[in-house]
Scaffold this motif. Sequence first.
Motif, PDB file in Angstrom:
ATOM      1  N   THR A 310       0.826  -1.212   0.000  1.00 25.43           N
ATOM      2  CA  THR A 310       0.000   0.000   0.000  1.00 25.43           C
ATOM      3  C   THR A 310       0.860   1.261   0.000  1.00 25.43           C
ATOM      4  N   LEU A 311       1.885   1.286   0.849  1.00 27.06           N
ATOM      5  CA  LEU A 311       2.716   2.483   0.990  1.00 27.06           C
ATOM      6  C   LEU A 311       3.548   2.742  -0.263  1.00 27.06           C
ATOM      7  N   SER A 312       3.852   1.692  -1.035  1.00 25.07           N
ATOM      8  CA  SER A 312       4.661   1.884  -2.243  1.00 25.07           C
ATOM      9  C   SER A 312       3.946   2.759  -3.268  1.00 25.07           C
ATOM     10  N   GLU A 313       2.635   2.876  -3.149  1.00 20.82           N
ATOM     11  CA  GLU A 313       1.890   3.699  -4.097  1.00 20.82           C
ATOM     12  C   GLU A 313       2.157   5.188  -3.898  1.00 20.82           C
ATOM     13  N   TRP A 314       2.675   5.561  -2.714  1.00 25.83           N
ATOM     14  CA  TRP A 314       2.972   6.970  -2.473  1.00 25.83           C
ATOM     15  C   TRP A 314       4.099   7.468  -3.368  1.00 25.83           C
ATOM     16  N   VAL A 315       4.965   6.566  -3.807  1.00 21.73           N
ATOM     17  CA  VAL A 315       6.041   6.985  -4.721  1.00 21.73           C
ATOM     18  C   VAL A 315       5.714   6.583  -6.154  1.00 21.73           C
ATOM     19  N   GLU A 316       4.453   6.135  -6.351  1.00 24.82           N
ATOM     20  CA  GLU A 316       3.969   5.748  -7.677  1.00 24.82           C
ATOM     21  C   GLU A 316       4.806   4.637  -8.311  1.00 24.82           C
ATOM     22  N   ALA A 317       5.239   3.703  -7.455  1.00 30.60           N
ATOM     23  CA  ALA A 317       5.990   2.553  -7.968  1.00 30.60           C
ATOM     24  C   ALA A 317       5.069   1.692  -8.829  1.00 30.60           C
ATOM     25  N   PRO A 318       5.510   1.230  -9.989  1.00 27.50           N
ATOM     26  CA  PRO A 318       4.679   0.354 -10.829  1.00 27.50           C
ATOM     27  C   PRO A 318       4.267  -0.901 -10.068  1.00 27.50           C
ATOM     28  N   SER A 319       3.043  -1.320 -10.262  1.00 28.77           N
ATOM     29  CA  SER A 319       2.529  -2.476  -9.520  1.00 28.77           C
ATOM     30  C   SER A 319       3.341  -3.730  -9.804  1.00 28.77           C
ATOM     31  N   GLY A 320       3.848  -3.869 -11.042  1.00 23.97           N
ATOM     32  CA  GLY A 320       4.662  -5.038 -11.372  1.00 23.97           C
ATOM     33  C   GLY A 320       5.967  -5.066 -10.615  1.00 23.97           C
ATOM     34  N   ILE A 321       6.543  -3.879 -10.370  1.00 27.73           N
ATOM     35  CA  ILE A 321       7.777  -3.778  -9.588  1.00 27.73           C
ATOM     36  C   ILE A 321       7.528  -4.240  -8.162  1.00 27.73           C
ATOM     37  N   THR A 322       6.477  -3.690  -7.559  1.00 30.68           N
ATOM     38  CA  THR A 322       6.144  -4.047  -6.176  1.00 30.68           C
ATOM     39  C   THR A 322       5.855  -5.538  -6.055  1.00 30.68           C
ATOM     40  N   ALA A 323       5.100  -6.085  -7.015  1.00 26.58           N
ATOM     41  CA  ALA A 323       4.753  -7.506  -6.977  1.00 26.58           C
ATOM     42  C   ALA A 323       5.995  -8.385  -7.077  1.00 26.58           C
ATOM     43  N   GLN A 324       6.955  -8.010  -7.922  1.00 29.54           N
ATOM     44  CA  GLN A 324       8.160  -8.828  -8.077  1.00 29.54           C
ATOM     45  C   GLN A 324       9.011  -8.786  -6.815  1.00 29.54           C
ATOM     46  N   ILE A 325       9.082  -7.632  -6.160  1.00 32.78           N
ATOM     47  CA  ILE A 325       9.835  -7.528  -4.904  1.00 32.78           C
ATOM     48  C   ILE A 325       9.180  -8.398  -3.833  1.00 32.78           C
ATOM     49  N   MET A 326       7.850  -8.369  -3.789  1.00 31.26           N
ATOM     50  CA  MET A 326       7.116  -9.103  -2.755  1.00 31.26           C
ATOM     51  C   MET A 326       7.002 -10.594  -3.057  1.00 31.26           C
ATOM     52  N   GLY A 327       7.234 -10.974  -4.318  1.00 26.33           N
ATOM     53  CA  GLY A 327       7.093 -12.387  -4.670  1.00 26.33           C
ATOM     54  C   GLY A 327       5.667 -12.779  -4.949  1.00 26.33           C
ATOM     55  N   HIS A 328       4.844 -11.805  -5.401  1.00 24.82           N
ATOM     56  CA  HIS A 328       3.489 -12.131  -5.816  1.00 24.82           C
ATOM     57  C   HIS A 328       3.524 -12.867  -7.144  1.00 24.82           C
ATOM     58  N   LYS A 329       2.640 -13.816  -7.307  1.00 24.48           N
ATOM     59  CA  LYS A 329       2.550 -14.544  -8.563  1.00 24.48           C
ATOM     60  C   LYS A 329       2.062 -13.594  -9.647  1.00 24.48           C
ATOM     61  N   PRO A 330       2.751 -13.495 -10.795  1.00 21.75           N
ATOM     62  CA  PRO A 330       2.323 -12.581 -11.860  1.00 21.75           C
ATOM     63  C   PRO A 330       0.916 -12.907 -12.319  1.00 21.75           C
ATOM     64  N   SER A 331       0.133 -11.867 -12.585  1.00 17.57           N
ATOM     65  CA  SER A 331      -1.255 -12.070 -12.989  1.00 17.57           C
ATOM     66  C   SER A 331      -1.454 -11.868 -14.489  1.00 17.57           C
ATOM     67  N   ALA A 332      -0.900 -10.826 -15.060  1.00 16.36           N
ATOM     68  CA  ALA A 332      -1.089 -10.562 -16.483  1.00 16.36           C
ATOM     69  C   ALA A 332      -0.175 -11.445 -17.326  1.00 16.36           C
TER      70      ALA A 332
END
Length: 365
Positions: A310-332
Amino acid sequence: MTIGDTEVWTVDQARQRARELQSQIDQGRDPRQVKRERIAADTAAMEEAKNNAEPALIAWHAYIKARSGKWRERHIASHEGMSRDGGRPVTQGRRIGAPAFTEPGVLRPLLDCPLREITRTRVAGWLSAEGARRPAQARLALSLLSTFLDWCSNQSAYKNQVNPNACARLKRDLPKPAARTDCLQREQLAPWFAAVRAINNPVISAYLQVLLLTGARREELAGLGWGDVDFQWKTIHIADKVEDAGRTIPLTPYVGQLLQSLQKINKWVFASKRAKSGRLQEPRKAHNQAIKTAGLPPLSIHGLRRSFATLSEWVEAPSGITAQIMGHKPSAIAERHYKRRPVDLLRVWHAKIEAWILTEVGINK
């Protein structure tokens, strides 16, 4: 063929038995083969009676053994936890008012029954009780049980005992899981950091801060070894829940300082002298106390991961960047098959996220 012992059989009995055997021969049957078939049938009947009486737990263990080579450790642990016997003293992480001994696994009452007796009616009754008490666990347990019964229906040793439709369409009777929303807000960062940095245990203090600043899962970070941290090239390799090879994320400046401040006791970064495993096991008690001290609403350990996203959105980080750092399974499709960002690109955004959080908190690196 020997008919019997002369000390036991009379001549008349032996003659009668000889006539019976001769009758089999007259019918084109070999009495010796007839005897072997009868013994085999009796043995099979006794084996079936034994299998019908033994608990389904025996088949469950055979199932885990047969499938574990294709499962991740977390999945194996889930199956073992679902079937544990309980009754062991709780030595770590016991909350106030919680039982002093472990409960049996959620599936144990069913697995103690013979496989043949795990019927739709029995499963429905079990699900009604467990679903009201621990719905999330019951939902997962029902899914694991259904897959187990499907496996049994394809095994010669169990297919005549199993009710393959025992779990069919029962999941709809469970309440829909409510999504958790606990998350640190921007204005809550400063009191949270102040309370967490004041924790007497430096390992837990560092662990909680790194959780928030990396968005890692609790066990992923707890299992971090010194060999996974590269201070020269500023990277951290994390054993990922989704990717077998794990994932590599940037070692940001403040996180690097936190890790370098920890004493190297053993191979684990977040080591514990008291834990049998040698690493941190239960940070919740210290975290809950810090939350209470800071006057913040309840926040789970997983809520720190949610906070990072949630906080990463304050710096407008791309969602794909945040997901890769967190280890979220890619959706698109593009994320799954084409975009694999190098760690240097992740570092640009990860450093921005960390810097923004530290600025909000007032920490000068």
